[in-house]
Design a protein around this motif. Structure first.
Motif, PDB file in Angstrom:
ATOM      1  N   ILE A   1       0.229  -6.958   5.586  1.00  0.00           N
ATOM      2  CA  ILE A   1       0.045  -5.946   4.935  1.00  0.00           C
ATOM      3  C   ILE A   1       1.287  -5.384   4.864  1.00  0.00           C
ATOM      4  N   ARG A   2       2.072  -4.821   3.605  1.00  0.00           N
ATOM      5  CA  ARG A   2       3.106  -4.001   3.426  1.00  0.00           C
ATOM      6  C   ARG A   2       2.736  -2.659   3.032  1.00  0.00           C
ATOM      7  N   PHE A   3       3.711  -1.598   3.364  1.00  0.00           N
ATOM      8  CA  PHE A   3       3.450  -0.271   3.088  1.00  0.00           C
ATOM      9  C   PHE A   3       4.643   0.345   2.445  1.00  0.00           C
ATOM     10  N   ARG A   4       4.464   1.347   1.680  1.00  0.00           N
ATOM     11  CA  ARG A   4       5.757   2.083   1.230  1.00  0.00           C
ATOM     12  C   ARG A   4       5.087   3.606   1.134  1.00  0.00           C
ATOM     13  N   PHE A   5       5.875   4.391   2.255  1.00  0.00           N
ATOM     14  CA  PHE A   5       5.667   5.658   2.433  1.00  0.00           C
ATOM     15  C   PHE A   5       6.354   6.738   1.518  1.00  0.00           C
ATOM     16  N   ASP A   6       5.551   7.665   0.799  1.00  0.00           N
ATOM     17  CA  ASP A   6       5.984   8.583  -0.060  1.00  0.00           C
ATOM     18  C   ASP A   6       5.685   9.944   0.691  1.00  0.00           C
TER      19      ASP A   6
ATOM     20  N   GLY B   1      -1.042  11.398  -7.231  1.00  0.00           N
ATOM     21  CA  GLY B   1      -0.460  10.513  -8.335  1.00  0.00           C
ATOM     22  C   GLY B   1      -0.930   9.261  -8.803  1.00  0.00           C
ATOM     23  N   PRO B   2      -0.693   8.615  -9.782  1.00  0.00           N
ATOM     24  CA  PRO B   2      -1.502   7.409 -10.142  1.00  0.00           C
ATOM     25  C   PRO B   2      -1.102   6.293  -9.332  1.00  0.00           C
ATOM     26  N   ASP B   3       0.158   5.894  -8.845  1.00  0.00           N
ATOM     27  CA  ASP B   3       0.687   4.786  -7.893  1.00  0.00           C
ATOM     28  C   ASP B   3       0.332   5.231  -6.659  1.00  0.00           C
ATOM     29  N   ILE B   4      -0.451   6.161  -5.976  1.00  0.00           N
ATOM     30  CA  ILE B   4      -0.590   6.422  -4.610  1.00  0.00           C
ATOM     31  C   ILE B   4      -1.889   5.979  -4.302  1.00  0.00           C
ATOM     32  N   ASP B   5      -1.956   5.130  -3.262  1.00  0.00           N
ATOM     33  CA  ASP B   5      -3.313   4.455  -2.874  1.00  0.00           C
ATOM     34  C   ASP B   5      -4.090   5.546  -1.847  1.00  0.00           C
TER      35      ASP B   5
ATOM     36  N   ILE C   1       0.798  -1.292  -0.022  1.00  0.00           N
ATOM     37  CA  ILE C   1       0.021  -0.032  -0.077  1.00  0.00           C
ATOM     38  C   ILE C   1       0.775   1.332   0.021  1.00  0.00           C
ATOM     39  N   VAL C   2       0.616   2.055  -0.954  1.00  0.00           N
ATOM     40  CA  VAL C   2       1.543   3.246  -1.096  1.00  0.00           C
ATOM     41  C   VAL C   2       0.599   4.398  -0.558  1.00  0.00           C
ATOM     42  N   ILE C   3       1.242   5.180   0.508  1.00  0.00           N
ATOM     43  CA  ILE C   3       0.557   6.462   1.133  1.00  0.00           C
ATOM     44  C   ILE C   3       1.581   7.545   1.248  1.00  0.00           C
ATOM     45  N   SER C   4       1.124   8.591   0.781  1.00  0.00           N
ATOM     46  CA  SER C   4       1.904   9.890   0.856  1.00  0.00           C
ATOM     47  C   SER C   4       1.494  10.689   1.725  1.00  0.00           C
ATOM     48  N   THR C   5       2.535  11.242   2.589  1.00  0.00           N
ATOM     49  CA  THR C   5       2.216  12.189   3.773  1.00  0.00           C
ATOM     50  C   THR C   5       3.406  13.159   3.728  1.00  0.00           C
ATOM     51  N   LEU C   6       2.935  14.085   4.717  1.00  0.00           N
ATOM     52  CA  LEU C   6       4.051  15.054   5.014  1.00  0.00           C
ATOM     53  C   LEU C   6       4.924  14.307   5.949  1.00  0.00           C
ATOM     54  N   PRO C   7       6.382  14.667   5.765  1.00  0.00           N
ATOM     55  CA  PRO C   7       7.646  13.932   6.487  1.00  0.00           C
ATOM     56  C   PRO C   7       7.386  14.399   8.047  1.00  0.00           C
ATOM     57  N   VAL C   8       6.699  15.543   8.277  1.00  0.00           N
ATOM     58  CA  VAL C   8       6.557  15.884   9.868  1.00  0.00           C
ATOM     59  C   VAL C   8       5.618  14.892  10.481  1.00  0.00           C
ATOM     60  N   PHE C   9       4.518  14.548   9.567  1.00  0.00           N
ATOM     61  CA  PHE C   9       3.478  13.760  10.207  1.00  0.00           C
ATOM     62  C   PHE C   9       3.627  12.020  10.492  1.00  0.00           C
ATOM     63  N   MET C  10       4.562  11.830   9.460  1.00  0.00           N
ATOM     64  CA  MET C  10       5.205  10.351   9.488  1.00  0.00           C
ATOM     65  C   MET C  10       6.173  10.387  10.785  1.00  0.00           C
TER      66      MET C  10
ATOM     67  N   LEU D   1      -6.157  -1.560   2.425  1.00  0.00           N
ATOM     68  CA  LEU D   1      -6.631  -0.270   2.582  1.00  0.00           C
ATOM     69  C   LEU D   1      -7.648  -0.171   3.490  1.00  0.00           C
ATOM     70  N   ALA D   2      -8.519  -0.662   3.359  1.00  0.00           N
ATOM     71  CA  ALA D   2      -9.817  -0.334   4.447  1.00  0.00           C
ATOM     72  C   ALA D   2      -9.348  -0.790   5.871  1.00  0.00           C
ATOM     73  N   ALA D   3      -8.502  -1.628   6.163  1.00  0.00           N
ATOM     74  CA  ALA D   3      -8.155  -2.039   7.348  1.00  0.00           C
ATOM     75  C   ALA D   3      -7.158  -0.707   7.972  1.00  0.00           C
ATOM     76  N   PHE D   4      -6.124  -0.431   7.150  1.00  0.00           N
ATOM     77  CA  PHE D   4      -5.478   0.946   7.572  1.00  0.00           C
ATOM     78  C   PHE D   4      -6.564   2.098   8.055  1.00  0.00           C
ATOM     79  N   TRP D   5      -7.313   2.448   7.029  1.00  0.00           N
ATOM     80  CA  TRP D   5      -8.496   3.541   7.298  1.00  0.00           C
ATOM     81  C   TRP D   5      -9.015   3.381   8.732  1.00  0.00           C
ATOM     82  N   LYS D   6      -9.394   2.083   8.823  1.00  0.00           N
ATOM     83  CA  LYS D   6     -10.197   1.848  10.024  1.00  0.00           C
ATOM     84  C   LYS D   6      -9.113   2.033  11.337  1.00  0.00           C
ATOM     85  N   TRP D   7      -7.938   1.739  11.110  1.00  0.00           N
ATOM     86  CA  TRP D   7      -7.009   1.895  12.383  1.00  0.00           C
ATOM     87  C   TRP D   7      -6.686   3.158  12.423  1.00  0.00           C
TER      88      TRP D   7
END
Length: 225
Positions: free
Chosen positions: A47-52, A67-71, A20-29, A211-217
């Motif tokens: 469940i595996r992640f990649r954070f951009d 982006g098209p590759d962002i979940d 799952i690819v999630i993009s966020t602010l560096p400070v939030f991460m 993704l729904a599991a991460f959303w709920k969490w």
């Protein structure tokens, strides 16, 4: 038919194996999400992640880029973007902060002038913090640019902790430093931040069980479950 079945199986395997690819602010991460992630991974080891990362500027008043590759994206905006599935995680306060040593050297009863007379520090990705805060305080005119700017929020906080000056703290991002007594907040001068943190994804992706599991969490962690 055998070839079609093989291709379908390979595609399903690829989709299931894709992180799952999630993009966020560096400070939030760094300051909010990372301390919680082990809890999610312990409950969902498959469940595996990649954070951009995005800089926060492109998701503000000048458009929204997905982006098209962002979940999913975790963004800091005044209102959620249209055309996406989104949920508000939380808001926060903007509050001047300094080190305990610097606070001890300032008057017991502070004025706006006392705060603005200190060396002002700033995060470059939140360039409007001082001006937004000053306007809310009724400060007339425009402020001069802060004396020191930092591209990393952790660098900003470390400089404040060392006594270099005063910064506008984002309360959700400095909670641990405040609880530990490493920073002192001028609570009487706190304001509600215009922006909030939102979790955003394409509506079609909400049916993705991982993704729904991460959303709920993440909603649970933010207090919105």
């Amino acid at each position: 038919m055998d070839d079609l079945a093989t291709a379908t199986r390979d595609l399903r395997t690829h989709v299931e194996a894709r992180p799952i690819v999630i993009s966020t602010l560096p400070v939030f991460m760094e300051k909010w999400l990372t301390p919680y992630l082990s809890d999610f991974q312990n409950g969902h080891p498959d469940i595996r992640f990649r954070f951009d990362f995005h800089d926060g500027i492109s998701t503000g008043g000048r458009g929204f880029s997905f982006g098209p590759d962002i979940d999913a994206m975790i963004v800091y905006v005044e209102r959620p973007p249209e055309g996406f599935q989104s949920e508000r995680l939380f808001g926060e306060k903007l509050v001047p902060v300094c080190s305990p040593t610097l606070r001890a050297a300032m008057p017991d009863t502070l004025t706006l002038r006392d705060i603005l007379s200190q060396t002002r520090l700033q995060d470059t990705f939140w360039p409007d913090d001082w001006s937004v805060w000053a306007r809310a305080m009724g400060h007339p005119g425009n402020l001069q640019a802060p004396e020191l700017s930092f591209a990393l929020y952790n660098g900003l906080i470390q400089s404040v902790k060392s006594g270099m000056g005063v910064a506008i703290g984002h309360s959700a991002m400095i909670r641990r430093e405040l609880e530990a007594g490493d920073l002192v907040a001028f609570d009487a001068f706190a304001i509600d931040a215009p922006e909030s943190y939102y979790f955003v994804t394409r509506r079609s992706l909400r049916n993705n069980p991982k993704l729904a599991a991460f959303w709920k969490w993440i909603l649970k962690c933010s207090g919105n479950s």
